[in-house]
Structures are given as C-alpha cells and as structure tokens.
Design a protein around this motif. Structure first.
Motif, mmCIF file in Angstrom:
data_model
loop_
_atom_site.group_PDB
_atom_site.id
_atom_site.type_symbol
_atom_site.label_atom_id
_atom_site.label_comp_id
_atom_site.label_asym_id
_atom_site.label_seq_id
_atom_site.Cartn_x
_atom_site.Cartn_y
_atom_site.Cartn_z
ATOM 1 N N MET A 1 0.803 -1.278 -0.013
ATOM 2 C CA MET A 1 0.003 0.039 0.121
ATOM 3 C C MET A 1 0.892 1.203 -0.008
ATOM 4 S SD MET A 1 -2.860 -1.334 2.821
ATOM 5 C CE MET A 1 -3.746 0.337 2.782
ATOM 6 N N ILE A 2 2.174 0.976 0.608
ATOM 7 C CA ILE A 2 2.787 2.236 0.685
ATOM 8 C C ILE A 2 4.363 1.876 0.053
ATOM 9 C CG2 ILE A 2 4.317 3.725 2.300
ATOM 10 C CD1 ILE A 2 1.810 3.056 4.267
ATOM 11 N N ASP A 3 4.920 2.964 -0.870
ATOM 12 C CA ASP A 3 6.129 2.469 -1.155
ATOM 13 C C ASP A 3 7.166 3.051 -0.119
ATOM 14 O OD1 ASP A 3 8.884 2.730 -2.395
ATOM 15 O OD2 ASP A 3 8.049 3.681 -4.067
ATOM 16 N N LEU A 4 7.652 2.254 0.909
ATOM 17 C CA LEU A 4 8.407 2.507 1.837
ATOM 18 C C LEU A 4 9.848 3.214 1.528
ATOM 19 C CD1 LEU A 4 8.233 -0.725 4.025
ATOM 20 C CD2 LEU A 4 7.139 1.341 4.337
ATOM 21 N N GLU A 5 10.409 2.876 0.233
ATOM 22 C CA GLU A 5 11.641 3.408 0.007
ATOM 23 C C GLU A 5 11.289 4.928 -0.300
ATOM 24 O OE1 GLU A 5 14.782 2.347 0.773
ATOM 25 O OE2 GLU A 5 13.589 0.377 1.409
ATOM 26 N N ALA A 6 10.305 5.209 -1.056
ATOM 27 C CA ALA A 6 9.910 6.601 -1.282
ATOM 28 C C ALA A 6 9.433 7.478 0.086
ATOM 29 C CB ALA A 6 9.017 6.623 -2.201
ATOM 30 N N SER A 7 8.984 6.855 1.104
ATOM 31 C CA SER A 7 8.572 7.385 2.232
ATOM 32 C C SER A 7 9.736 7.673 2.973
ATOM 33 C CB SER A 7 7.616 6.530 2.882
ATOM 34 O OG SER A 7 6.184 6.364 2.319
ATOM 35 N N TYR A 8 10.581 6.822 3.190
ATOM 36 C CA TYR A 8 11.986 6.959 4.015
ATOM 37 C C TYR A 8 12.467 8.111 3.240
ATOM 38 C CZ TYR A 8 11.215 2.186 5.507
ATOM 39 O OH TYR A 8 10.640 1.037 5.913
ATOM 40 N N LYS A 9 12.418 8.333 1.850
ATOM 41 C CA LYS A 9 13.515 9.430 1.351
ATOM 42 C C LYS A 9 12.754 10.630 1.694
ATOM 43 C CE LYS A 9 15.097 10.678 -3.083
ATOM 44 N NZ LYS A 9 15.381 10.478 -4.623
ATOM 45 N N GLU A 10 11.493 10.620 1.743
ATOM 46 C CA GLU A 10 10.569 11.881 2.036
ATOM 47 C C GLU A 10 10.961 12.408 3.399
ATOM 48 O OE1 GLU A 10 6.045 13.046 2.421
ATOM 49 O OE2 GLU A 10 6.359 11.588 1.033
ATOM 50 N N ILE A 11 10.930 11.485 4.110
ATOM 51 C CA ILE A 11 10.999 11.865 5.682
ATOM 52 C C ILE A 11 12.417 12.265 5.853
ATOM 53 C CG2 ILE A 11 11.302 11.025 7.902
ATOM 54 C CD1 ILE A 11 8.874 8.966 7.008
ATOM 55 N N ARG A 12 13.360 11.974 5.192
ATOM 56 C CA ARG A 12 14.763 12.255 5.365
ATOM 57 C C ARG A 12 15.088 13.695 4.725
ATOM 58 N NH1 ARG A 12 15.961 6.789 4.542
ATOM 59 N NH2 ARG A 12 15.964 7.004 2.325
#
Length: 77
Positions: free
Chosen positions: A63-74
């Motif tokens: 449901m979520i692209d974790l790698e993209a989410s991590y990048k956005e958070i960083r």
C-alpha cells in the motif's frame, strides 16, 4: 505512519525468522522462499510463478512505497 511500518517489518524479521507467524496467518505465502517471505512483492515474476503466487492478484501489492516514504521523511526540513 512510515515509522510504524518500519517497526513492524523489522520486528517480523527479528522475531519471525522461521516464518511461523507469517506461515500461520498468511497461508497464500506458504511456498514463497524464505528470503522473500516478509517482502514477497520484491520477487521477480518468474520467482512468483515458482512460488505459485502472483502479487497483485493472489496477494496484495504494498500500500505504501517504503523507500519513497523514507526518502521523503529524510528530506523534510
């Protein structure tokens, strides 16, 4: 939310090394190789065929692209 998912995924890897939890509750992943059991969506199509599962049909896609989410958070200020 990404932190919660990261915690859950890491917890599974740490505490379910023999895939007992996943195997018990997610029987459709029964023939998925151990290295993909906690992230079956990373299997190539040929590997999915060998395991008798099609991600997106027999088992849902993430449901979520974790790698993209991590990048956005960083990258947040």
């Amino acid at each position: 939310m990404a932190i919660s998912i990261l915690w859950f995924r890491n917890n599974l890897r740490l505490h379910d090394k023999k895939e007992e939890y996943v195997g018990h509750w997610l029987t459709e992943l029964g023939d998925v190789p151990q290295e993909f059991i906690h992230q079956p969506h990373t299997m190539a199509m040929e590997q999915q065929k060998l395991a008798g599962i099609e991600i997106g049909s027999d088992y849902p896609e993430p449901m979520i692209d974790l790698e993209a989410s991590y990048k956005e958070i960083r990258n947040r200020d």
